[in-house]
Design a protein around this motif. Structure first.
Motif, PDB file in Angstrom:
ATOM      1  N   TYR A 134       0.999  -1.255   0.081  1.00 29.38           N
ATOM      2  CA  TYR A 134       0.189   0.030  -0.053  1.00 29.38           C
ATOM      3  C   TYR A 134       1.142   1.100   0.042  1.00 29.38           C
ATOM      4  N   ASP A 135       0.546   2.049  -1.085  1.00 32.54           N
ATOM      5  CA  ASP A 135       1.810   3.199  -1.034  1.00 32.54           C
ATOM      6  C   ASP A 135       0.906   4.398  -1.377  1.00 32.54           C
ATOM      7  N   ALA A 150       1.996  10.603  -8.132  1.00 30.49           N
ATOM      8  CA  ALA A 150       1.677   9.391  -8.929  1.00 30.49           C
ATOM      9  C   ALA A 150       0.196   9.066  -9.239  1.00 30.49           C
ATOM     10  N   SER A 151      -0.124   8.829 -10.439  1.00 32.44           N
ATOM     11  CA  SER A 151      -1.538   8.685 -10.883  1.00 32.44           C
ATOM     12  C   SER A 151      -1.726   7.371 -11.137  1.00 32.44           C
ATOM     13  N   SER A 152      -3.069   6.655 -11.324  1.00 29.69           N
ATOM     14  CA  SER A 152      -3.195   5.283 -11.330  1.00 29.69           C
ATOM     15  C   SER A 152      -3.409   5.285 -13.007  1.00 29.69           C
ATOM     16  N   ARG A 184     -11.267   8.561  -3.158  1.00 32.69           N
ATOM     17  CA  ARG A 184     -10.229   8.246  -2.366  1.00 32.69           C
ATOM     18  C   ARG A 184      -9.766   9.501  -1.342  1.00 32.69           C
ATOM     19  N   ARG A 185      -9.891  10.712  -1.684  1.00 27.15           N
ATOM     20  CA  ARG A 185      -9.626  11.899  -0.653  1.00 27.15           C
ATOM     21  C   ARG A 185     -10.494  11.640   0.426  1.00 27.15           C
ATOM     22  N   ALA A 208      -2.297   7.073  -6.894  1.00 27.60           N
ATOM     23  CA  ALA A 208      -1.935   5.506  -7.296  1.00 27.60           C
ATOM     24  C   ALA A 208      -2.454   4.628  -6.617  1.00 27.60           C
ATOM     25  N   ILE A 209      -3.154   4.841  -5.279  1.00 31.94           N
ATOM     26  CA  ILE A 209      -3.667   3.771  -4.395  1.00 31.94           C
ATOM     27  C   ILE A 209      -4.880   3.624  -4.550  1.00 31.94           C
ATOM     28  N   GLU A 210      -5.592   2.464  -4.854  1.00 31.15           N
ATOM     29  CA  GLU A 210      -7.069   2.049  -5.129  1.00 31.15           C
ATOM     30  C   GLU A 210      -7.651   2.182  -3.899  1.00 31.15           C
ATOM     31  N   LEU A 211      -9.233   2.564  -4.131  1.00 34.74           N
ATOM     32  CA  LEU A 211     -10.138   2.985  -2.856  1.00 34.74           C
ATOM     33  C   LEU A 211     -10.157   2.007  -1.763  1.00 34.74           C
TER      34      LEU A 211
END
Length: 477
Positions: free
Chosen positions: A119-120, A125-127, A383-384, A456-459
């Protein structure tokens, strides 16, 4: 393509050929698996007899440096790795300058880990999982056809006209920036835009003001050009304009999403900054690196749209909205800078890849960029929101989020005497990548806290990651 061999005279030709081929293999110039030309072809290229080449090949085969494969040809045999070459004994006249560059290191480089974090929360960085690669391929095919129709001469250093038109329309629509294609300079990412602007303005010993905490690559760039960087503190409204010293030639700011803390610069502070720049005759670089992703009901105007004196150079990038590997950015330049920056660009790298420019122009013109930004906005907003909910709930006794309205990272300040660096180290043991605010401070007292990127981290990974952070915090408490 011919094998590079140089023979001298007409004597001992087989020995000369043997020594040169052996030197090429020993040095690694002829790598393992390299196919050598057939004896007849190499003999014709060198103007020697086929027997001469065959003798050299035979000796190299006997030394186990070459091997023949029936029906395929002659190949270089894999060899043990050669010992590292020692450094030359003669010191360079510029050794001190090189030492200073080595001491800088690579700013904002990600830590080298034996195992990447599961988990980063890395910032910037984008997804890639949500990028429309099939659409991009179609645009690339169009770009190839356009390149095929044009001549082979180099392109315009300012950038492809079609892309500059597309950029001007896009940022007028998305950010309210006032410009035409003539004001746009296409660059290899925002970092080159900063470099070109600084290159034509900065002389050794001149003063540059920038936010503290701030963006390290900009700081190192200005210092590398010989500037004295004046670090100006920030508060909840942005850079402290009243602390910008006299004599400053350039002011670098991130007004829409202060890097790294995240708060936007207030309208009053923006007007004050423009007035101070006018009094100093200083140029302002507005780095609008990720503010196309906005979450407030009323977006703030770009600083450039408030400028009436030609003092703001607006810098943008497609690394955040498209792909970082694309390395395409741009600058909207006031008239005084347009010709000097274009000249500097031409001296720097002639021009940005025309193929990439055609592709991006098509991607923008057909509406794919706007649609991709809208889809990404929905992902980032969710995500935010989830991170903010956790910071206000079970993580609230340790961290407080700094209000932010744009971008895809937010910052959280530590409460009490929490050792943030130890939290980061312990979280990495639990496969959670966290990042400190400390490295972004220079003269200002470091604010203990975290920079939490959510591009870059998924929900679905956020809650498991923050659960592990909570466990770490309980353990340290």
């Amino acid at each position: 393509m011919e094998l590079h061999i140089t023979l001298h005279g007409r004597k001992e030709l087989a020995d000369q050929l043997y020594r040169q081929l052996r030197d090429g293999i020993d040095s690694g110039r002829l790598a393992a698996g390299t196919q050598l030309p057939p004896t007849r072809l190499l003999a014709e290229q060198l103007g020697v007899s086929r027997k001469t080449v065959a003798e050299a090949y035979s000796r190299l085969t006997y030394d186990n440096l070459l091997s023949g494969q029936v029906g395929r040809g002659t190949f270089v045999t894999p060899q043990p790795p050669a010992p590292a070459a020692s450094a030359p004994d003669t010191p360079l006249a510029g050794a001190d300058t090189l030492a200073r560059w080595r001491a800088r290191g690579i700013p904002m480089g990600r830590p080298t880990l034996a195992q990447p974090s599961r988990y980063d929360f890395v910032g910037g960085a984008s997804s890639k999982a949500h990028f429309p690669f099939d659409t991009w391929r179609q645009c690339s095919q169009h770009a190839l056809r356009q390149c095929q129709r044009t001549d082979t001469r180099y392109s315009n250093a300012q950038g492809l006209h079609e892309l500059r038109e597309a950029i001007a329309r896009h940022i007028a629509f998305a950010r309210g920036v006032r410009c035409t294609a003539a004001d746009v300079q296409v660059c290899n990412g925002a970092q080159q835009a900063l470099d070109l602007i600084a290159r034509v303005l900065i002389e050794p010993g001149c003063s540059v003001a920038m936010e503290d905490p701030g963006y390290p690559p900009a700081k190192y760039l200005f210092e590398a050009l010989g500037a004295r960087v004046r670090h100006v503190p920030v508060d909840r409204e942005g850079i402290r304009v009243d602390l910008i010293e006299d004599g400053v030639r350039l002011i670098y700011v991130t007004p829409s999403h202060q890097f790294p803390l995240g708060m936007p610069m207030s309208l009053e502070r923006r007007h004050a900054l423009l007035a101070r720049a006018a009094a100093l005759g200083a140029l302002i670089i507005e780095d609008d690196y990720d503010s196309e992703f906005r979450y407030a009901a009323r977006p703030t105007d770009a600083l450039q749209s408030l400028d009436r004196n030609g003092l703001v150079a607006y810098v943008g990038t497609f690394s955040k909205t498209v792909l970082p590997e694309l390395r395409l950015g741009y600058a909207i330049l006031p008239p005084a800078l347009q010709e000097p920056v274009c000249i500097a660009k031409r001296l720097s790298d002639w021009h940005t890849s025309t193929l990439s420019q055609w592709t991006l122009a098509r991607f923008i013109d057909e509406g794919h960029l706007v649609r991709h930004v809208r889809r990404s906005h929905a992902l980032y907003a969710a995500r935010r929101e989830r991170i903010l909910q956790r910071l206000e709930a079970d993580l609230g006794q340790w961290f407080e989020a700094i209000p932010t309205s744009a971008g895809y990272h937010l910052s959280a300040l530590a409460k009490g005497e929490l050792d943030v660096e130890e939290v980061i180290a312990q979280a990495r043991e639990k496969e959670v990548g966290l990042y400190s605010l400390r490295p972004f401070h220079t003269e200002a007292a470091p604010k203990p806290g975290l920079l939490l990127g959510f591009g870059a981290i998924e929900l679905l990974d956020i809650d498991p990651a923050l659960d592990r952070l909570r466990e770490t915090l309980h353990a340290l408490s």
